[in-house]
Design a protein around this motif. Structure first.
Motif, mmCIF file in Angstrom:
data_model
loop_
_atom_site.group_PDB
_atom_site.id
_atom_site.type_symbol
_atom_site.label_atom_id
_atom_site.label_comp_id
_atom_site.label_asym_id
_atom_site.label_seq_id
_atom_site.Cartn_x
_atom_site.Cartn_y
_atom_site.Cartn_z
ATOM 1 N N GLN A 71 28.605 37.693 -16.188
ATOM 2 C CA GLN A 71 28.308 36.302 -15.842
ATOM 3 C C GLN A 71 26.841 35.978 -16.132
ATOM 4 O O GLN A 71 26.528 34.936 -16.730
ATOM 5 N N ILE A 72 25.934 36.863 -15.743
ATOM 6 C CA ILE A 72 24.511 36.651 -15.987
ATOM 7 C C ILE A 72 24.217 36.651 -17.480
ATOM 8 O O ILE A 72 23.412 35.852 -17.969
ATOM 9 N N TRP A 73 24.887 37.532 -18.233
ATOM 10 C CA TRP A 73 24.670 37.566 -19.686
ATOM 11 C C TRP A 73 25.010 36.209 -20.286
ATOM 12 O O TRP A 73 24.257 35.697 -21.120
ATOM 13 N N PHE A 74 26.139 35.611 -19.890
ATOM 14 C CA PHE A 74 26.534 34.309 -20.424
ATOM 15 C C PHE A 74 25.559 33.213 -19.989
ATOM 16 O O PHE A 74 25.229 32.329 -20.785
ATOM 17 N N GLN A 75 25.065 33.259 -18.758
ATOM 18 C CA GLN A 75 24.066 32.277 -18.311
ATOM 19 C C GLN A 75 22.814 32.369 -19.175
ATOM 20 O O GLN A 75 22.280 31.352 -19.630
ATOM 21 N N ASN A 76 22.347 33.604 -19.392
ATOM 22 C CA ASN A 76 21.146 33.800 -20.209
ATOM 23 C C ASN A 76 21.373 33.396 -21.652
ATOM 24 O O ASN A 76 20.493 32.822 -22.298
ATOM 25 N N ARG A 77 22.563 33.672 -22.172
ATOM 26 C CA ARG A 77 22.870 33.341 -23.569
ATOM 27 C C ARG A 77 22.935 31.826 -23.762
ATOM 28 O O ARG A 77 22.478 31.302 -24.787
ATOM 29 N N ARG A 78 23.502 31.092 -22.779
ATOM 30 C CA ARG A 78 23.531 29.629 -22.861
ATOM 31 C C ARG A 78 22.113 29.064 -22.817
ATOM 32 O O ARG A 78 21.788 28.133 -23.559
ATOM 33 N N ALA A 79 21.254 29.643 -21.986
ATOM 34 C CA ALA A 79 19.864 29.201 -21.911
ATOM 35 C C ALA A 79 19.155 29.449 -23.239
ATOM 36 O O ALA A 79 18.404 28.587 -23.721
ATOM 37 N N LYS A 80 19.402 30.590 -23.848
ATOM 38 C CA LYS A 80 18.810 30.911 -25.156
ATOM 39 C C LYS A 80 19.301 29.928 -26.214
ATOM 40 O O LYS A 80 18.518 29.473 -27.056
#
Length: 76
Positions: free
Chosen positions: A52-61
């Motif tokens: 979940q955190i990986w996807f949050q960070n990837r969307r921010a990137k």
């Protein structure tokens, strides 16, 4: 007086294979549901919250790179 020491969780080091699979899923769906995140967690042998955190960070990137490319386009 008690001093509370907050110990941070160690940073998760994703393997190239894990990142490749996560990136391929991100291309199709940048907001995966809990079922898909749980399936990915099981396949990749990671905790669902790390997915979940990986996807949050990837969307921010993605948003950050989109803003930067838009800014460069406007400056030309």
């Amino acid at each position: 007086r008690l001093k509370w020491c907050v110990v941070r969780r160690p940073r998760t080091a994703f393997t190239n294979g894990q990142v490749n699979l996560l990136e391929s899923v991100f291309q199709v769906n940048s907001y995966p549901g809990i079922r898909l995140r749980e399936d990915l967690a099981q396949k990749l042998e990671l905790d669902e919250d790390r997915i979940q955190i990986w996807f949050q960070n990837r969307r921010a990137k993605f948003r950050r790179s989109f803003r930067e490319s838009s800014l460069q386009f406007m400056q030309k």
